[in-house]
Design a protein around this motif. Sequence first.
Motif, PDB file in Angstrom:
ATOM      1  N   ALA A  77     -73.220  -8.391  42.019  1.00 51.04           N
ATOM      2  CA  ALA A  77     -73.926  -6.226  42.017  1.00 51.04           C
ATOM      3  C   ALA A  77     -73.148  -5.079  42.412  1.00 51.04           C
ATOM      4  O   ALA A  77     -72.784  -4.429  41.857  1.00 51.04           O
ATOM      5  N   GLU A  78     -72.820  -5.531  43.720  1.00 49.82           N
ATOM      6  CA  GLU A  78     -71.597  -4.514  43.804  1.00 49.82           C
ATOM      7  C   GLU A  78     -70.446  -4.102  43.344  1.00 49.82           C
ATOM      8  O   GLU A  78     -70.200  -2.867  43.030  1.00 49.82           O
ATOM      9  N   ALA A  79     -69.993  -5.240  42.657  1.00 48.51           N
ATOM     10  CA  ALA A  79     -68.711  -5.260  42.098  1.00 48.51           C
ATOM     11  C   ALA A  79     -68.606  -4.247  40.940  1.00 48.51           C
ATOM     12  O   ALA A  79     -68.565  -3.237  40.166  1.00 48.51           O
ATOM     13  N   LYS A  80     -69.975  -4.566  40.127  1.00 47.02           N
ATOM     14  CA  LYS A  80     -71.126  -3.776  38.982  1.00 47.02           C
ATOM     15  C   LYS A  80     -70.891  -2.206  39.218  1.00 47.02           C
ATOM     16  O   LYS A  80     -70.864  -1.566  38.516  1.00 47.02           O
ATOM     17  N   ALA A  81     -71.768  -2.794  40.491  1.00 45.47           N
ATOM     18  CA  ALA A  81     -71.710  -0.802  40.961  1.00 45.47           C
ATOM     19  C   ALA A  81     -71.158  -0.021  41.887  1.00 45.47           C
ATOM     20  O   ALA A  81     -71.156   1.039  40.826  1.00 45.47           O
ATOM     21  N   LEU A  82     -70.029  -0.835  41.953  1.00 45.30           N
ATOM     22  CA  LEU A  82     -68.537   0.409  41.764  1.00 45.30           C
ATOM     23  C   LEU A  82     -68.357   0.586  40.685  1.00 45.30           C
ATOM     24  O   LEU A  82     -66.991   1.673  40.220  1.00 45.30           O
ATOM     25  N   ALA A  83     -68.035  -0.680  39.288  1.00 48.55           N
ATOM     26  CA  ALA A  83     -67.313  -0.158  38.333  1.00 48.55           C
ATOM     27  C   ALA A  83     -68.923   1.083  36.857  1.00 48.55           C
ATOM     28  O   ALA A  83     -67.795   1.865  36.623  1.00 48.55           O
ATOM     29  N   CYS A  84     -69.456   0.958  37.799  1.00 50.23           N
ATOM     30  CA  CYS A  84     -70.476   1.950  37.159  1.00 50.23           C
ATOM     31  C   CYS A  84     -70.255   3.450  37.805  1.00 50.23           C
ATOM     32  O   CYS A  84     -70.593   4.369  37.499  1.00 50.23           O
ATOM     33  N   GLN A  85     -69.490   3.697  38.954  1.00 52.02           N
ATOM     34  CA  GLN A  85     -68.714   4.678  39.765  1.00 52.02           C
ATOM     35  C   GLN A  85     -67.905   5.945  38.967  1.00 52.02           C
ATOM     36  O   GLN A  85     -66.587   4.506  38.734  1.00 52.02           O
ATOM     37  N   LEU A  86     -67.455   6.947  39.327  1.00 50.50           N
ATOM     38  CA  LEU A  86     -66.346   6.900  38.578  1.00 50.50           C
ATOM     39  C   LEU A  86     -65.052   6.949  40.333  1.00 50.50           C
ATOM     40  O   LEU A  86     -65.566   7.155  40.975  1.00 50.50           O
ATOM     41  N   SER A 108     -60.322  -0.236  36.136  1.00 51.17           N
ATOM     42  CA  SER A 108     -59.128  -1.567  35.420  1.00 51.17           C
ATOM     43  C   SER A 108     -59.755  -2.087  36.247  1.00 51.17           C
ATOM     44  O   SER A 108     -60.129  -2.571  37.346  1.00 51.17           O
ATOM     45  N   CYS A 109     -60.051  -3.952  35.425  1.00 50.65           N
ATOM     46  CA  CYS A 109     -60.322  -5.161  35.541  1.00 50.65           C
ATOM     47  C   CYS A 109     -59.162  -5.071  37.152  1.00 50.65           C
ATOM     48  O   CYS A 109     -60.033  -6.148  38.373  1.00 50.65           O
ATOM     49  N   PRO A 110     -57.915  -5.461  37.179  1.00 55.14           N
ATOM     50  CA  PRO A 110     -57.397  -5.961  37.763  1.00 55.14           C
ATOM     51  C   PRO A 110     -57.313  -4.520  38.961  1.00 55.14           C
ATOM     52  O   PRO A 110     -57.870  -4.866  40.388  1.00 55.14           O
ATOM     53  N   ALA A 131     -60.461  -5.177  41.077  1.00 54.01           N
ATOM     54  CA  ALA A 131     -59.834  -6.557  41.912  1.00 54.01           C
ATOM     55  C   ALA A 131     -59.521  -5.863  43.331  1.00 54.01           C
ATOM     56  O   ALA A 131     -59.608  -6.838  44.259  1.00 54.01           O
ATOM     57  N   ALA A 132     -58.349  -5.141  42.999  1.00 55.83           N
ATOM     58  CA  ALA A 132     -58.101  -4.535  44.014  1.00 55.83           C
ATOM     59  C   ALA A 132     -59.046  -3.756  45.503  1.00 55.83           C
ATOM     60  O   ALA A 132     -58.747  -3.837  46.354  1.00 55.83           O
ATOM     61  N   GLU A 133     -59.449  -3.054  44.768  1.00 52.22           N
ATOM     62  CA  GLU A 133     -60.763  -1.939  45.049  1.00 52.22           C
ATOM     63  C   GLU A 133     -61.983  -2.799  46.424  1.00 52.22           C
ATOM     64  O   GLU A 133     -62.141  -2.542  47.002  1.00 52.22           O
ATOM     65  N   LEU A 134     -61.824  -4.538  45.201  1.00 56.00           N
ATOM     66  CA  LEU A 134     -62.812  -4.891  46.203  1.00 56.00           C
ATOM     67  C   LEU A 134     -62.464  -6.031  46.914  1.00 56.00           C
ATOM     68  O   LEU A 134     -63.301  -5.941  48.330  1.00 56.00           O
ATOM     69  N   THR A 135     -61.415  -6.188  47.261  1.00 54.47           N
ATOM     70  CA  THR A 135     -61.014  -7.023  48.298  1.00 54.47           C
ATOM     71  C   THR A 135     -60.047  -5.626  49.494  1.00 54.47           C
ATOM     72  O   THR A 135     -60.423  -6.306  50.547  1.00 54.47           O
ATOM     73  N   SER A 143     -59.659 -11.546  35.772  1.00 53.96           N
ATOM     74  CA  SER A 143     -60.810 -12.257  35.253  1.00 53.96           C
ATOM     75  C   SER A 143     -62.257 -12.260  35.204  1.00 53.96           C
ATOM     76  O   SER A 143     -62.768 -12.558  34.328  1.00 53.96           O
ATOM     77  N   THR A 144     -61.917 -12.703  36.853  1.00 55.16           N
ATOM     78  CA  THR A 144     -63.532 -12.671  37.016  1.00 55.16           C
ATOM     79  C   THR A 144     -64.126 -11.562  37.065  1.00 55.16           C
ATOM     80  O   THR A 144     -65.477 -11.655  36.792  1.00 55.16           O
ATOM     81  N   VAL A 145     -63.982 -11.246  37.579  1.00 51.28           N
ATOM     82  CA  VAL A 145     -64.232  -9.123  37.659  1.00 51.28           C
ATOM     83  C   VAL A 145     -64.108  -8.405  35.694  1.00 51.28           C
ATOM     84  O   VAL A 145     -65.474  -8.067  35.626  1.00 51.28           O
ATOM     85  N   ARG A 146     -63.910  -9.295  34.872  1.00 53.26           N
ATOM     86  CA  ARG A 146     -63.797  -9.017  33.684  1.00 53.26           C
ATOM     87  C   ARG A 146     -65.004  -9.800  33.114  1.00 53.26           C
ATOM     88  O   ARG A 146     -66.041  -9.158  32.257  1.00 53.26           O
ATOM     89  N   CYS A 147     -65.609 -11.051  33.829  1.00 53.51           N
ATOM     90  CA  CYS A 147     -66.096 -11.650  33.214  1.00 53.51           C
ATOM     91  C   CYS A 147     -67.761 -11.351  33.865  1.00 53.51           C
ATOM     92  O   CYS A 147     -68.700 -11.175  32.727  1.00 53.51           O
ATOM     93  N   TRP A 148     -67.436 -10.862  35.448  1.00 52.30           N
ATOM     94  CA  TRP A 148     -68.922 -10.274  35.352  1.00 52.30           C
ATOM     95  C   TRP A 148     -68.953  -9.317  34.994  1.00 52.30           C
ATOM     96  O   TRP A 148     -70.834  -8.819  34.150  1.00 52.30           O
ATOM     97  N   LEU A 149     -68.396  -7.879  34.150  1.00 46.72           N
ATOM     98  CA  LEU A 149     -68.668  -6.972  33.817  1.00 46.72           C
ATOM     99  C   LEU A 149     -69.154  -7.494  32.460  1.00 46.72           C
ATOM    100  O   LEU A 149     -70.381  -6.480  31.465  1.00 46.72           O
ATOM    101  N   ARG A 150     -68.718  -8.456  31.838  1.00 47.89           N
ATOM    102  CA  ARG A 150     -68.845  -9.015  30.343  1.00 47.89           C
ATOM    103  C   ARG A 150     -70.855  -9.402  29.927  1.00 47.89           C
ATOM    104  O   ARG A 150     -71.289  -8.910  29.106  1.00 47.89           O
ATOM    105  N   GLU A 151     -71.136  -9.676  31.572  1.00 49.88           N
ATOM    106  CA  GLU A 151     -72.629  -9.823  31.622  1.00 49.88           C
ATOM    107  C   GLU A 151     -73.717  -8.398  31.230  1.00 49.88           C
ATOM    108  O   GLU A 151     -74.610  -8.947  30.887  1.00 49.88           O
ATOM    109  N   ASP A 152     -73.341  -7.502  31.244  1.00 52.91           N
ATOM    110  CA  ASP A 152     -73.793  -6.218  31.287  1.00 52.91           C
ATOM    111  C   ASP A 152     -72.706  -5.600  29.866  1.00 52.91           C
ATOM    112  O   ASP A 152     -73.708  -4.595  30.355  1.00 52.91           O
ATOM    113  N   ALA A 153     -72.179  -6.276  29.558  1.00 54.73           N
ATOM    114  CA  ALA A 153     -71.237  -4.823  28.821  1.00 54.73           C
ATOM    115  C   ALA A 153     -70.694  -4.243  29.297  1.00 54.73           C
ATOM    116  O   ALA A 153     -70.641  -2.532  28.595  1.00 54.73           O
TER     117      ALA A 153
END
Length: 389
Positions: free
Chosen positions: A95-104, A116-118, A121-125, A136-146
């Motif tokens: 959920a935190e990864a998706k929330a970060l993707a929804c922020q500028l 981007s997915c890479p 992934a680097a920012e989450l780490t 690729s794992t981040v991409r799968c998470w994002l794909r769940e909610d398009a």
Amino acid sequence: MAILAAVTVVLTAAERHRLKKMAYGHKTPHQARQRAAVVLLAARGRSNARIAAETHLHVDTVRTWRGRFAHGGLPTLADRKHSGRPARFTPVQVAEAKALACQLPAETGVPLSHWSCPELAAELTARGITDTVSASTVRCWLREDALKPWQYRSWIFIRDPDFRVKAQRVLDLYARTFEGVPLGEDEYVVSSDEKTSVQARCRCHPTLAPGRARAMRVNHEYGRGGALAYLAAYDVHRAKVFGRCEPKTGIVPFMALVTQVMTTEPYASAGRVFWIVDNGSSHRGKKAVDRLTKAFPNAVMVHTPLHASWTNQIEIFFSIVQRKVVQPNDFTDLTQVRDRLRAFEDRYNATAQPFQWKFTTSDLDDLLARLDRHTPVDRQEESSVALAT
């Protein structure tokens, strides 16, 4: 040593029908087709060794599926539930990864225009949300909610205070209505505009035609052969195009296009000819309306709203010209550009059909209602103050 006899399989008519559909269905998964084939062959009394040879499976695999079906029927042909490997990431981390993707990125202090997915992934780490995670794992998470934070669409805020009135007038004309009155048989609607800077780019090496497993190849380097303006008028309901090439745009070239159309039939003797134009400098404001009416009394100029050229059907024709004539741009000089545009007009007019325009006044009301819901209150207040002043 005693040899165990193969388990006897007896099928009902319904089971046989279902198994045949599984074994020969084009959309059936490969494993399900193999299992169904094993059971069908077993029901014919074949031995496990013979079934293994015919299906190219190991004899132990044949024995397994034969025995499962004999003891449990069709439901046992499905995979059993497995506990699997424990989840590496918790739902909170996802959920935190998706929330970060929804922020500028700029809002979070990261000097990027978009994620981007890479990068995610680097920012989450880096933030300690996850230990290590792959792109690729981040991409799968994002794909769940398009979610696709690397994509964007541009938009423009409506600034014309008379947007709805102007847009409705244009849309009504497309529906053959003006000010609530249906258009007559001798009234026409013409959509017009200019396509600026159509360039002649002479490639340094000849363009190669497409071949087997090879796309057309266009050399990147080119020499500039000048540019021209392409002016066009499109009869909305007759699908007729009138065009001309000019060195540049302006009032004189636009009126030359108007004269080209209005001096030909059926427009010369028409009751009214409505000219839909945008707010470009060649035909802006009341002076342009008066200029058109003075030159041709049966011509009526209708302006689209500000920053709403998408309501002008000539833009659809220009997009066709861009795709089919201009790109890829490989012309020796401007004469070749003019000849190509004129030839395309003749080709287009020979088979053209009116555009299937589906955006109506009801769609316009829905659009404005959605914009009102998404417009911040302070922005609405600023617009009201600007209109009042």
